[in-house]
Write a protein that holds these residues in place. Structure first.
Motif, PDB file in Angstrom:
ATOM      1  N   LEU A 133     -62.527  24.740  24.463  1.00  0.00           N
ATOM      2  CA  LEU A 133     -63.143  25.685  25.392  1.00  0.00           C
ATOM      3  C   LEU A 133     -62.110  26.609  26.022  1.00  0.00           C
ATOM      4  CD1 LEU A 133     -65.561  23.198  27.201  1.00  0.00           C
ATOM      5  CD2 LEU A 133     -66.160  24.849  25.414  1.00  0.00           C
ATOM      6  N   GLU A 174     -67.039  31.721  35.546  1.00  0.00           N
ATOM      7  CA  GLU A 174     -68.080  30.837  35.015  1.00  0.00           C
ATOM      8  C   GLU A 174     -67.484  29.882  33.971  1.00  0.00           C
ATOM      9  OE1 GLU A 174     -71.357  33.072  33.535  1.00  0.00           O
ATOM     10  OE2 GLU A 174     -71.828  33.994  35.475  1.00  0.00           O
ATOM     11  N   MET A 175     -66.623  30.417  33.122  1.00  0.00           N
ATOM     12  CA  MET A 175     -65.942  29.570  32.144  1.00  0.00           C
ATOM     13  C   MET A 175     -65.125  28.491  32.840  1.00  0.00           C
ATOM     14  SD  MET A 175     -64.494  32.275  29.346  1.00  0.00           S
ATOM     15  CE  MET A 175     -65.578  33.291  28.355  1.00  0.00           C
ATOM     16  N   GLY A 216     -65.532  27.097  35.790  1.00  0.00           N
ATOM     17  CA  GLY A 216     -66.375  26.031  36.330  1.00  0.00           C
ATOM     18  C   GLY A 216     -66.906  25.113  35.239  1.00  0.00           C
ATOM     19  N   HIS A 217     -67.330  25.712  34.129  1.00  0.00           N
ATOM     20  CA  HIS A 217     -67.879  24.908  33.030  1.00  0.00           C
ATOM     21  C   HIS A 217     -66.804  24.001  32.426  1.00  0.00           C
ATOM     22  CE1 HIS A 217     -70.055  23.726  29.468  1.00  0.00           C
ATOM     23  NE2 HIS A 217     -69.154  24.302  28.688  1.00  0.00           N
ATOM     24  N   ILE A 218     -65.608  24.544  32.207  1.00  0.00           N
ATOM     25  CA  ILE A 218     -64.541  23.752  31.576  1.00  0.00           C
ATOM     26  C   ILE A 218     -64.100  22.621  32.488  1.00  0.00           C
ATOM     27  CG2 ILE A 218     -62.174  23.802  30.683  1.00  0.00           C
ATOM     28  CD1 ILE A 218     -62.743  26.720  29.824  1.00  0.00           C
ATOM     29  N   ARG A 223     -65.849  21.079  34.752  1.00  0.00           N
ATOM     30  CA  ARG A 223     -66.887  20.039  34.744  1.00  0.00           C
ATOM     31  C   ARG A 223     -66.829  19.227  33.454  1.00  0.00           C
ATOM     32  NH1 ARG A 223     -69.792  24.334  37.075  1.00  0.00           N
ATOM     33  NH2 ARG A 223     -70.714  24.892  35.044  1.00  0.00           N
ATOM     34  N   THR A 224     -66.585  19.895  32.338  1.00  0.00           N
ATOM     35  CA  THR A 224     -66.513  19.201  31.048  1.00  0.00           C
ATOM     36  C   THR A 224     -65.310  18.269  30.998  1.00  0.00           C
ATOM     37  OG1 THR A 224     -67.556  21.115  29.969  1.00  0.00           O
ATOM     38  CG2 THR A 224     -66.425  19.526  28.543  1.00  0.00           C
TER      39      THR A 224
END
Length: 219
Positions: free
Chosen positions: A120, A159-160, A162-164, A166-167
């Protein structure tokens, strides 16, 4: 050469030096991510060695601006441009620092097998590099609309981010043995996010230069 012609020639030289610094810093950030993905420890070490060069390039921009102010006593619009050049140089030097920090995380991870969420980071890297090159192009061409578009790209990077994160945290919770690399990759993610923020800073500086007032593109 008359005074104004000499000033313009010296100003163009400073701007050329800034572009050299900027391209070097962006390339260094991009390369630091390549070395992370490739587990290239020697390459990561070379990134650390490049930090002094980037620092010297920033210092040269600053020194030449100081000389211009001292010798030419520029008018308000010229002084504003000189101050913007100094601030952009500081932004780019900081991006060089983030590249070094990524290199350090690469060295810490070493040859260990990468955890899956690392893929990611490549998309986030690409978006960040696009932002930096676009804002540099906007500065070179004095393109206001291109500078304004940086805010949209910054939202996408956020946004990326936050997503990364969390992942990565989920991967660490599911397998505590991965926590060390989760931590290191979280730092890398943060360095990319901060680099994108500096691209936004530069876009705001360009708007200040061309419009004579401060804008906050992140709001």
């Amino acid at each position: 050469m008359v005074g104004r012609e000499k000033f313009d020639a010296d100003l163009n030289l400073v701007q050329s030096l800034l572009l050299d610094l900027s391209n070097t810093a962006i390339d260094t950030l991009d390369n630091s991510m390549n070395y992370l993905f490739e587990k290239d420890i020697e390459g990561a070490l070379s990134i650390l060695d490049s930090d002094e060069q980037i620092n010297r390039m920033e210092e040269e921009v600053n020194d030449r601006v100081i000389l211009l102010i001292a010798k030419q006593q520029p008018v308000a619009t010229d002084l504003r441009r000189l101050m913007v050049l100094v601030k952009i140089a500081a932004d780019m030097e900081r991006i060089g620092d983030y590249a070094c920090n990524i290199a350090k995380e690469t060295i810490r991870i070493g040859k260990d097998e990468h955890i899956e969420p690392i893929v990611l980071l490549d998309e986030m890297r690409n978006k960040t590099i696009i932002m930096l090159r676009q804002v540099l192009d906007a500065f070179t061409t004095q393109n206001i609309e291109e500078a304004k578009n940086i805010a949209k790209l910054d939202d996408e990077v956020d946004e990326m981010y936050g997503h990364i994160i969390r992942t990565l945290l989920t991967a660490g919770i599911n397998n505590p043995a991965l926590l060390s690399q989760v931590t290191q990759l979280s730092f890398v993610c943060r360095y990319l996010e901060r680099s994108a923020d500096h691209a936004t800073n530069i876009a705001e500086r360009l708007l200040y230069l061309l419009k004579g007032k401060h804008y906050e593109l992140n709001n």
